[in-house]
Design a protein around this motif. Structure first.
Motif, mmCIF file in Angstrom:
data_model
loop_
_atom_site.group_PDB
_atom_site.id
_atom_site.type_symbol
_atom_site.label_atom_id
_atom_site.label_comp_id
_atom_site.label_asym_id
_atom_site.label_seq_id
_atom_site.Cartn_x
_atom_site.Cartn_y
_atom_site.Cartn_z
ATOM 1 N N THR A 178 1.448 -15.723 9.306
ATOM 2 C CA THR A 178 1.813 -16.122 8.703
ATOM 3 C C THR A 178 1.248 -15.564 7.118
ATOM 4 O OG1 THR A 178 1.763 -17.602 7.737
ATOM 5 C CG2 THR A 178 3.679 -17.310 8.683
ATOM 6 N N MET A 179 0.143 -15.627 6.969
ATOM 7 C CA MET A 179 -0.238 -15.023 5.997
ATOM 8 C C MET A 179 -0.315 -13.841 6.004
ATOM 9 S SD MET A 179 -3.275 -17.860 5.388
ATOM 10 C CE MET A 179 -4.521 -17.216 4.127
ATOM 11 N N GLY A 180 -1.003 -13.220 7.310
ATOM 12 C CA GLY A 180 -1.451 -11.689 7.866
ATOM 13 C C GLY A 180 -0.144 -10.559 8.227
ATOM 14 N N ILE A 181 0.940 -11.446 8.102
ATOM 15 C CA ILE A 181 2.630 -10.491 8.298
ATOM 16 C C ILE A 181 2.843 -10.251 7.302
ATOM 17 C CG2 ILE A 181 4.073 -12.563 8.148
ATOM 18 C CD1 ILE A 181 4.065 -9.130 10.445
ATOM 19 N N ALA A 182 2.167 -11.509 5.651
ATOM 20 C CA ALA A 182 2.869 -11.177 4.480
ATOM 21 C C ALA A 182 1.938 -10.602 3.234
ATOM 22 C CB ALA A 182 2.775 -12.773 3.156
ATOM 23 N N GLY A 183 1.151 -10.200 4.601
ATOM 24 C CA GLY A 183 0.008 -9.023 3.738
ATOM 25 C C GLY A 183 -1.035 -9.308 3.260
ATOM 26 N N PHE A 184 -1.237 -10.479 3.227
ATOM 27 C CA PHE A 184 -2.906 -11.295 2.433
ATOM 28 C C PHE A 184 -3.571 -10.413 2.750
ATOM 29 C CE2 PHE A 184 0.471 -13.897 0.769
ATOM 30 C CZ PHE A 184 0.124 -14.768 0.252
ATOM 31 N N PRO A 185 -5.327 -10.542 2.389
ATOM 32 C CA PRO A 185 -6.270 -10.106 2.448
ATOM 33 C C PRO A 185 -6.780 -11.564 3.217
ATOM 34 C CG PRO A 185 -5.647 -10.176 0.002
ATOM 35 C CD PRO A 185 -5.299 -10.583 0.467
ATOM 36 N N PRO A 186 -8.210 -11.085 4.365
ATOM 37 C CA PRO A 186 -8.443 -9.689 5.004
ATOM 38 C C PRO A 186 -7.777 -9.287 6.180
ATOM 39 C CG PRO A 186 -9.753 -11.653 5.858
ATOM 40 C CD PRO A 186 -8.496 -12.014 5.089
ATOM 41 N N PHE A 187 -6.386 -9.561 6.352
ATOM 42 C CA PHE A 187 -5.708 -9.053 7.403
ATOM 43 C C PHE A 187 -5.232 -8.032 7.136
ATOM 44 C CE2 PHE A 187 -5.170 -14.033 7.008
ATOM 45 C CZ PHE A 187 -5.562 -13.954 8.949
ATOM 46 N N GLY A 188 -5.151 -7.022 8.044
ATOM 47 C CA GLY A 188 -4.365 -6.075 7.928
ATOM 48 C C GLY A 188 -3.230 -5.317 7.582
ATOM 49 N N LEU A 189 -2.941 -6.656 7.780
ATOM 50 C CA LEU A 189 -1.355 -5.508 6.415
ATOM 51 C C LEU A 189 -2.018 -5.173 5.322
ATOM 52 C CD1 LEU A 189 1.886 -6.865 8.184
ATOM 53 C CD2 LEU A 189 0.838 -4.751 9.180
ATOM 54 N N PHE A 190 -2.964 -5.711 4.488
ATOM 55 C CA PHE A 190 -3.226 -5.760 3.678
ATOM 56 C C PHE A 190 -3.640 -3.948 3.271
ATOM 57 C CE2 PHE A 190 -6.339 -5.987 0.282
ATOM 58 C CZ PHE A 190 -5.692 -5.939 -1.335
ATOM 59 N N LEU A 191 -4.742 -4.095 4.215
ATOM 60 C CA LEU A 191 -4.483 -2.538 3.925
ATOM 61 C C LEU A 191 -4.182 -1.373 4.268
ATOM 62 C CD1 LEU A 191 -7.113 -0.740 3.893
ATOM 63 C CD2 LEU A 191 -8.256 -0.934 6.078
ATOM 64 N N SER A 192 -3.031 -2.060 5.236
ATOM 65 C CA SER A 192 -1.861 -0.968 5.641
ATOM 66 C C SER A 192 -1.038 -0.228 4.391
ATOM 67 C CB SER A 192 -1.804 -1.174 6.737
ATOM 68 O OG SER A 192 -0.557 -2.648 6.630
ATOM 69 N N GLU A 193 -0.321 -1.670 3.647
ATOM 70 C CA GLU A 193 0.179 -2.095 2.499
ATOM 71 C C GLU A 193 -0.470 -1.256 1.268
ATOM 72 O OE1 GLU A 193 1.169 -5.642 1.628
ATOM 73 O OE2 GLU A 193 2.540 -5.731 3.642
ATOM 74 N N LEU A 194 -1.515 -1.448 1.293
ATOM 75 C CA LEU A 194 -2.700 -0.633 0.109
ATOM 76 C C LEU A 194 -2.223 1.028 -0.049
ATOM 77 C CD1 LEU A 194 -3.997 -1.958 -2.105
ATOM 78 C CD2 LEU A 194 -5.991 -1.793 -1.485
ATOM 79 N N LEU A 195 -3.074 1.001 1.241
ATOM 80 C CA LEU A 195 -2.927 2.640 1.773
ATOM 81 C C LEU A 195 -1.572 3.039 1.526
ATOM 82 C CD1 LEU A 195 -4.486 3.127 4.673
ATOM 83 C CD2 LEU A 195 -5.630 3.342 2.761
ATOM 84 N N ILE A 196 -0.319 3.027 1.791
ATOM 85 C CA ILE A 196 0.867 2.654 1.850
ATOM 86 C C ILE A 196 1.650 2.744 -0.252
ATOM 87 C CG2 ILE A 196 3.579 3.387 1.691
ATOM 88 C CD1 ILE A 196 2.744 1.590 4.725
ATOM 89 N N ILE A 197 0.521 2.258 -0.760
ATOM 90 C CA ILE A 197 0.968 2.068 -2.236
ATOM 91 C C ILE A 197 0.154 3.177 -3.164
ATOM 92 C CG2 ILE A 197 0.668 0.933 -4.470
ATOM 93 C CD1 ILE A 197 0.871 -1.445 -2.534
ATOM 94 N N PHE A 198 -1.012 3.586 -2.493
ATOM 95 C CA PHE A 198 -2.028 4.718 -3.074
ATOM 96 C C PHE A 198 -1.362 5.945 -2.808
ATOM 97 C CE2 PHE A 198 -6.385 2.167 -2.732
ATOM 98 C CZ PHE A 198 -5.592 1.060 -3.797
ATOM 99 N N GLY A 199 -0.940 6.154 -1.532
ATOM 100 C CA GLY A 199 -0.539 7.435 -0.794
ATOM 101 C C GLY A 199 0.831 7.662 -1.902
ATOM 102 N N ALA A 200 1.450 6.292 -1.923
ATOM 103 C CA ALA A 200 2.821 7.026 -3.101
ATOM 104 C C ALA A 200 2.763 7.281 -4.604
ATOM 105 C CB ALA A 200 3.935 5.635 -3.158
ATOM 106 N N PHE A 201 1.542 7.159 -5.325
ATOM 107 C CA PHE A 201 1.156 7.323 -6.702
ATOM 108 C C PHE A 201 0.470 8.902 -6.307
ATOM 109 C CE2 PHE A 201 0.782 2.691 -7.769
ATOM 110 C CZ PHE A 201 1.914 2.474 -8.575
ATOM 111 N N ALA A 202 -0.260 8.569 -5.265
ATOM 112 C CA ALA A 202 -1.030 10.226 -5.480
ATOM 113 C C ALA A 202 0.215 10.951 -4.964
ATOM 114 C CB ALA A 202 -1.746 10.277 -3.601
ATOM 115 N N GLY A 203 0.735 11.336 -4.126
ATOM 116 C CA GLY A 203 2.687 11.951 -4.037
ATOM 117 C C GLY A 203 2.875 11.911 -4.951
#
Length: 259
Positions: free
Chosen positions: A153-178
């Motif tokens: 549940t921590m991983g699926i909610a996007g808590f660090p250090p799980f992978g979904l935290f990194l992927s959601e961060l990349l999407i947020i960065f991509g939104a602001f970069a675009g």
């Protein structure tokens, strides 16, 4: 929207639910992604991207609205799948580094959600019900499963250090970069609402104790019951670590050139 998910997961056996979220959702998303790629070749990439961004955000907000009202823990995880497919769609629509985040999100979501649904099978064996209010003394009755379920549940909610935290961060960065500033802020708001609604139910399951006159006979929890979930979670963590390995640039360039 994947509205069929909540009904399907509510009735399907846990291994089937794991297959639905871990494999079938990705298969269902593939033709959508191919349509988006083909639209770009015919000069319709802008329209297709906007459609995917809108529908992706809509899916996340729909999941955030319905999660707090769920009484069935398998339906709760089904709405989490709707949310995560919305995130993948959003990242694909934004493109660039967000597309890498979407692909990485898809991989980790498959592994972690499979682990969670396999854990629900153990919960059903112990409690004989999918009612969230009936799941009590989880850590006392099923300590290994409870540990795997909490990590999941921590991983699926996007808590660090799980992978979904990194992927959601990349999407947020991509939104602001675009220059999708409104999309980025709405996405962050949707994630906050999802975490609040999701963990309200998870905390209720994990930390509610049995009343004095209640008794639930514990089943024998062998390591084999929880091992598949723990292995899947470990695999997700290893993949995340590889993203920060010396081969990180090679991995990133590989996924970006796939576009």
């Amino acid at each position: 929207m994947h509205i069929w998910l909540s009904d399907a997961h509510g009735e399907a056996p846990s291994p089937v639910s794991a297959m639905l979220s871990g494999a079938l959702l990705n298969c269902a998303f593939l033709p959508i992604y191919r349509f988006h790629a083909l639209a770009g070749h015919f000069g319709l990439g802008g329209i297709a991207s906007k459609m995917m961004i809108i529908l992706g955000l809509f899916s996340v907000f729909i999941a955030a609205a319905f999660m707090p009202a769920q009484k069935d823990y398998k339906r709760l995880l089904a709405y989490s799948s709707i949310e995560n497919m919305g995130i993948i769609t959003l990242g694909t629509g934004i493109g660039g580094i967000a597309l890498l985040g979407a692909i990485f999100h898809m991989i980790n979501h498959s592994l972690i959600k499979c682990a969670l649904f396999l854990s629900t099978g153990n919960m059903l064996l112990q409690y004989g019900t999918k009612d969230i209010s009936q799941v009590r003394d989880f850590f006392k009755l099923l300590p290994k499963t409870a540990f795997a379920f909490t990590l999941g549940t921590m991983g699926i909610a996007g808590f660090p250090p799980f992978g979904l935290f990194l992927s959601e961060l990349l999407i947020i960065f991509g939104a602001f970069a675009g220059h999708y500033y409104a999309v980025g802020f709405l996405f962050i708001l949707a994630l906050i609402l999802v975490v609040a609604g999701f963990f309200k139910k998870i905390i209720q399951m994990c930390f509610t104790e049995l009343k004095g006159d209640e008794y639930i006979k514990p089943i024998k929890e062998s390591f084999g019951l929880s091992a598949p979930s723990l292995i899947l979670l470990l695999l997700s963590f290893v993949i995340t670590v590889l993203m920060f390995s010396p081969y990180q640039d090679t991995i990133v360039n590989f996924f970006l050139t796939m576009r």
